[in-house]
Design a protein around this motif. Structure first.
Motif, PDB file in Angstrom:
ATOM      1  N   LEU A 176      47.022  10.079  64.946  1.00 44.56           N
ATOM      2  CA  LEU A 176      46.239  10.896  65.870  1.00 44.56           C
ATOM      3  C   LEU A 176      47.130  11.469  66.962  1.00 44.56           C
ATOM      4  O   LEU A 176      47.082  12.659  67.260  1.00 44.56           O
ATOM      5  CB  LEU A 176      45.133  10.053  66.512  1.00 44.56           C
ATOM      6  N   ARG A 177      47.983  10.592  67.525  1.00 41.63           N
ATOM      7  CA  ARG A 177      48.891  11.048  68.587  1.00 41.63           C
ATOM      8  C   ARG A 177      49.795  12.156  68.084  1.00 41.63           C
ATOM      9  O   ARG A 177      50.035  13.139  68.765  1.00 41.63           O
ATOM     10  CB  ARG A 177      49.736   9.875  69.085  1.00 41.63           C
ATOM     11  N   GLN A 178      50.308  11.952  66.835  1.00 44.23           N
ATOM     12  CA  GLN A 178      51.194  12.950  66.247  1.00 44.23           C
ATOM     13  C   GLN A 178      50.486  14.294  66.087  1.00 44.23           C
ATOM     14  O   GLN A 178      51.016  15.343  66.451  1.00 44.23           O
ATOM     15  CB  GLN A 178      51.682  12.450  64.892  1.00 44.23           C
ATOM     16  N   LYS A 179      49.258  14.250  65.538  1.00 46.66           N
ATOM     17  CA  LYS A 179      48.481  15.475  65.332  1.00 46.66           C
ATOM     18  C   LYS A 179      48.250  16.186  66.654  1.00 46.66           C
ATOM     19  O   LYS A 179      48.398  17.407  66.750  1.00 46.66           O
ATOM     20  CB  LYS A 179      47.114  15.146  64.708  1.00 46.66           C
ATOM     21  N   ILE A 180      47.863  15.421  67.657  1.00 51.50           N
ATOM     22  CA  ILE A 180      47.572  16.028  68.960  1.00 51.50           C
ATOM     23  C   ILE A 180      48.851  16.599  69.568  1.00 51.50           C
ATOM     24  O   ILE A 180      48.851  17.698  70.107  1.00 51.50           O
ATOM     25  CB  ILE A 180      46.881  15.017  69.905  1.00 51.50           C
ATOM     26  N   SER A 181      49.968  15.873  69.425  1.00 52.61           N
ATOM     27  CA  SER A 181      51.243  16.371  69.955  1.00 52.61           C
ATOM     28  C   SER A 181      51.645  17.680  69.286  1.00 52.61           C
ATOM     29  O   SER A 181      52.141  18.594  69.944  1.00 52.61           O
ATOM     30  CB  SER A 181      52.353  15.351  69.739  1.00 52.61           C
ATOM     31  N   GLU A 182      51.421  17.766  67.964  1.00 55.57           N
ATOM     32  CA  GLU A 182      51.733  19.007  67.243  1.00 55.57           C
ATOM     33  C   GLU A 182      50.898  20.158  67.789  1.00 55.57           C
ATOM     34  O   GLU A 182      51.400  21.264  67.998  1.00 55.57           O
ATOM     35  CB  GLU A 182      51.437  18.844  65.744  1.00 55.57           C
ATOM     36  N   GLU A 183      49.614  19.862  68.023  1.00 57.30           N
ATOM     37  CA  GLU A 183      48.722  20.899  68.541  1.00 57.30           C
ATOM     38  C   GLU A 183      49.149  21.300  69.959  1.00 57.30           C
ATOM     39  O   GLU A 183      49.072  22.464  70.328  1.00 57.30           O
ATOM     40  CB  GLU A 183      47.276  20.384  68.521  1.00 57.30           C
TER      41      GLU A 183
END
Ligand code: ZN
Length: 109
Positions: free
Chosen positions: A8-15
């Protein structure tokens, strides 16, 4: 389908990085339009129109960026990604698209 906090953190960081790029682009577009005769009157009017569109887009992107950062901090807490009304998980796609949403699609209607 529950995602791990790390994912989740990774996805949000990408966004967040994507949104930061948009913010930069919009900032470029919202620079003051120089009264440059060489671009001509029509293109100057175009530039001014585009500028107000870009300003609106910039405000939106900046807001989203803040919300994404807040969402990122909430990952791992019990309130993260849970619909405030029905307590069902909110899909990550919805969180990325609308990080401010506290309801799932069904409850938001
Ligand atoms: Zn719900």
């Amino acid at each position: 389908m529950h995602m791990k906090d790390d994912e989740l953190r990774q996805k949000i960081s990408e966004e967040i990085s994507k949104t930061e790029k948009f913010v930069e682009e919009y900032r470029d577009m919202t620079r003051p339009v120089a009264p440059d005769v060489s671009i001509g009157r029509i293109s100057r009017m175009d530039a001014i129109n585009n500028k107000s569109v870009a300003e609106a887009a910039l405000r939106e992107a900046e807001q989203k960026l803040n919300q994404l950062k807040q969402a990122l901090e909430k990952v791992g807490s019990t309130e993260f990604g849970v619909c405030r009304r029905c307590k069902n998980p909110i899909p990550i796609g919805r969180i990325l698209a609308r990080p401010q949403s506290v309801y799932c699609v069904h409850c938001a209607r």
